[in-house]
Design a protein around this motif. Structure first.
Motif, PDB file in Angstrom:
ATOM      1  N   SER A 145       0.836  -1.205   0.000  1.00  0.00           N
ATOM      2  CA  SER A 145       0.000   0.000   0.000  1.00  0.00           C
ATOM      3  C   SER A 145       0.866   1.248   0.000  1.00  0.00           C
ATOM      4  O   SER A 145       1.711   1.428   0.888  1.00  0.00           O
ATOM      5  N   ARG A 146       0.650   2.110  -0.963  1.00  0.00           N
ATOM      6  CA  ARG A 146       1.351   3.384  -1.015  1.00  0.00           C
ATOM      7  C   ARG A 146       0.621   4.458  -0.212  1.00  0.00           C
ATOM      8  O   ARG A 146       1.172   5.523   0.033  1.00  0.00           O
ATOM      9  N   ALA A 147      -0.620   4.169   0.167  1.00  0.00           N
ATOM     10  CA  ALA A 147      -1.453   5.215   0.751  1.00  0.00           C
ATOM     11  C   ALA A 147      -1.477   5.220   2.276  1.00  0.00           C
ATOM     12  O   ALA A 147      -1.561   6.285   2.890  1.00  0.00           O
ATOM     13  N   ILE A 148      -1.414   4.058   2.913  1.00  0.00           N
ATOM     14  CA  ILE A 148      -1.618   4.013   4.352  1.00  0.00           C
ATOM     15  C   ILE A 148      -0.422   4.622   5.086  1.00  0.00           C
ATOM     16  O   ILE A 148       0.735   4.343   4.771  1.00  0.00           O
ATOM     17  N   PRO A 149      -0.661   5.494   6.063  1.00  0.00           N
ATOM     18  CA  PRO A 149       0.436   6.076   6.835  1.00  0.00           C
ATOM     19  C   PRO A 149       1.166   5.016   7.674  1.00  0.00           C
ATOM     20  O   PRO A 149       0.529   4.173   8.313  1.00  0.00           O
ATOM     21  N   LEU A 150       2.495   5.092   7.668  1.00  0.00           N
ATOM     22  CA  LEU A 150       3.337   4.158   8.400  1.00  0.00           C
ATOM     23  C   LEU A 150       4.296   4.938   9.291  1.00  0.00           C
ATOM     24  O   LEU A 150       4.983   5.856   8.816  1.00  0.00           O
ATOM     25  N   TYR A 151       4.372   4.544  10.568  1.00  0.00           N
ATOM     26  CA  TYR A 151       5.268   5.212  11.498  1.00  0.00           C
ATOM     27  C   TYR A 151       6.116   4.164  12.217  1.00  0.00           C
ATOM     28  O   TYR A 151       5.599   3.191  12.764  1.00  0.00           O
ATOM     29  N   TRP A 152       7.417   4.402  12.201  1.00  0.00           N
ATOM     30  CA  TRP A 152       8.369   3.457  12.776  1.00  0.00           C
ATOM     31  C   TRP A 152       8.579   3.770  14.254  1.00  0.00           C
ATOM     32  O   TRP A 152       8.979   4.873  14.614  1.00  0.00           O
ATOM     33  N   LEU A 153       8.302   2.798  15.109  1.00  0.00           N
ATOM     34  CA  LEU A 153       8.506   2.924  16.547  1.00  0.00           C
ATOM     35  C   LEU A 153       9.967   2.676  16.902  1.00  0.00           C
ATOM     36  O   LEU A 153      10.619   1.796  16.339  1.00  0.00           O
ATOM     37  N   SER A 154      10.465   3.430  17.865  1.00  0.00           N
ATOM     38  CA  SER A 154      11.814   3.169  18.353  1.00  0.00           C
ATOM     39  C   SER A 154      11.922   3.511  19.829  1.00  0.00           C
ATOM     40  O   SER A 154      11.432   4.552  20.278  1.00  0.00           O
ATOM     41  N   ALA A 155      12.580   2.617  20.571  1.00  0.00           N
ATOM     42  CA  ALA A 155      12.921   2.878  21.962  1.00  0.00           C
ATOM     43  C   ALA A 155      14.425   3.121  22.091  1.00  0.00           C
ATOM     44  O   ALA A 155      14.975   3.081  23.185  1.00  0.00           O
ATOM     45  N   TYR A 156      15.096   3.342  20.953  1.00  0.00           N
ATOM     46  CA  TYR A 156      16.523   3.640  20.912  1.00  0.00           C
ATOM     47  C   TYR A 156      17.378   2.491  21.448  1.00  0.00           C
ATOM     48  O   TYR A 156      18.390   2.714  22.101  1.00  0.00           O
ATOM     49  N   HIS A 157      16.987   1.260  21.165  1.00  0.00           N
ATOM     50  CA  HIS A 157      17.796   0.128  21.585  1.00  0.00           C
ATOM     51  C   HIS A 157      19.090   0.075  20.778  1.00  0.00           C
ATOM     52  O   HIS A 157      19.140   0.487  19.618  1.00  0.00           O
ATOM     53  N   ARG A 158      20.125  -0.462  21.381  1.00  0.00           N
ATOM     54  CA  ARG A 158      21.363  -0.710  20.643  1.00  0.00           C
ATOM     55  C   ARG A 158      21.100  -1.774  19.574  1.00  0.00           C
ATOM     56  O   ARG A 158      20.530  -2.820  19.864  1.00  0.00           O
ATOM     57  N   GLU A 159      21.521  -1.512  18.363  1.00  0.00           N
ATOM     58  CA  GLU A 159      21.299  -2.436  17.267  1.00  0.00           C
ATOM     59  C   GLU A 159      22.574  -2.623  16.462  1.00  0.00           C
ATOM     60  O   GLU A 159      23.443  -1.753  16.421  1.00  0.00           O
ATOM     61  N   PHE A 181       8.482   5.854   4.803  1.00  0.00           N
ATOM     62  CA  PHE A 181       7.542   5.921   5.912  1.00  0.00           C
ATOM     63  C   PHE A 181       7.048   7.361   6.043  1.00  0.00           C
ATOM     64  O   PHE A 181       7.578   8.279   5.424  1.00  0.00           O
ATOM     65  N   ASN A 182       6.051   7.532   6.900  1.00  0.00           N
ATOM     66  CA  ASN A 182       5.488   8.868   7.092  1.00  0.00           C
ATOM     67  C   ASN A 182       6.054   9.577   8.312  1.00  0.00           C
ATOM     68  O   ASN A 182       5.754  10.745   8.543  1.00  0.00           O
ATOM     69  N   GLY A 183       6.859   8.858   9.099  1.00  0.00           N
ATOM     70  CA  GLY A 183       7.465   9.492  10.254  1.00  0.00           C
ATOM     71  C   GLY A 183       7.862   8.486  11.313  1.00  0.00           C
ATOM     72  O   GLY A 183       7.899   7.276  11.076  1.00  0.00           O
ATOM     73  N   LEU A 184       8.147   9.025  12.498  1.00  0.00           N
ATOM     74  CA  LEU A 184       8.648   8.228  13.607  1.00  0.00           C
ATOM     75  C   LEU A 184       7.731   8.353  14.814  1.00  0.00           C
ATOM     76  O   LEU A 184       7.043   9.360  14.994  1.00  0.00           O
ATOM     77  N   ASN A 185       7.752   7.313  15.644  1.00  0.00           N
ATOM     78  CA  ASN A 185       7.035   7.307  16.916  1.00  0.00           C
ATOM     79  C   ASN A 185       8.068   6.919  17.968  1.00  0.00           C
ATOM     80  O   ASN A 185       8.468   5.757  18.056  1.00  0.00           O
TER      81      ASN A 185
END
Length: 244
Positions: A145-159, A181-185
């Motif tokens: 889907s190109r239309a649905i908003p997507l937001y990437w969650l992060s708790a700032y874990h070491r990766e 994506f449309n932004g961050l959470n």
């Protein structure tokens, strides 16, 4: 700044239930956030934990249970007798009670295997956004889907991708932009700056913050210009902000 009810009004009602969702909207939340998992018979349900032990007193993984088994659980009594009899809701049931002017943030707790069953339910539905800690799941959702908003969650874990260091907000923002994506959470304990928020907005990215019930923190996030804040106490927090 939008106020988002975390798992519904989960301070006052059992999380991820229809009661908590209704109460979140009744308390004036602009949107509600719920957690989604896939059952063994491929139904999309609102549950946070990987098992039903904490809220339903059944120590079995959600992915190993059929919908009928989940519907037999009481997921309200753990928060008090007044909530006894609350059942695990299907996503379809949540969508039925979603006010047309309100939003719904759907956190994917399963992997990308949920997408073929989730995306058809929310296709062309206004106010719906998907969020996940798993970048790969959101990447797969974007391919469909190109239309649905997507937001990437992060708790700032070491990766590993950041050489086992905690990523900076700027690093996360770059990945979000490159992933369409449309932004961050972002977790509320990390300090953000007005410059970063402005940079994100200039790039067409929205910034949401989770989860706080502290008016002092909420006022700071609001002053920085974030798009929305997730809280367990939407009505109470909005009143505190209005009084400040």
């Amino acid at each position: 700044m939008d106020i988002i009810a975390h798992r519904g009004a989960s301070h006052d009602a059992p999380e991820n239930t229809l009661a908590a969702i209704r109460l979140g909207f009744a308390q004036g939340a602009d949107a509600v956030e719920i957690d989604l998992q896939l059952t063994r018979d491929h139904r999309v349900v609102a549950m946070h934990d990987l098992t039903a032990r904490r809220t339903g007193r059944l120590r079995r993984a959600i992915r190993h249970l059929d919908l009928a088994q989940l519907k037999a659980l009481d997921v309200g009594a753990w928060q008090g007798r007044a909530w006894a009899g609350e059942r695990v809701p299907l996503l379809e049931e949540v969508l039925e009670i979603l006010p047309p002017e309100k939003g719904l943030f759907l956190e994917i707790k399963s992997g990308p295997e949920i997408l073929p069953f989730l995306l058809p339910l929310v296709k062309n539905r206004p106010g719906i956004a998907l969020i996940s800690f798993h970048q790969g799941t959101l990447v797969q959702a974007r391919k469909v889907s190109r239309a649905i908003p997507l937001y990437w969650l992060s708790a700032y874990h070491r990766e590993r991708r950041f050489r086992h260091r905690k990523p900076t907000p700027a690093q996360l923002l770059e990945i979000s932009i490159n992933s369409n994506f449309n932004g961050l959470n972002l977790a509320s304990r990390r300090r953000l700056t007005r410059d970063f928020i402005d940079l994100a907005h200039a790039a067409g990215q929205k910034i949401y913050v989770w989860t706080t019930d502290q008016p002092r923190r909420a006022r700071r996030w609001e002053s920085l210009g974030i798009n929305g804040l997730t809280t367990n106490r939407p009505g109470w927090l909005r009143a505190k902000l209005a009084a400040s």
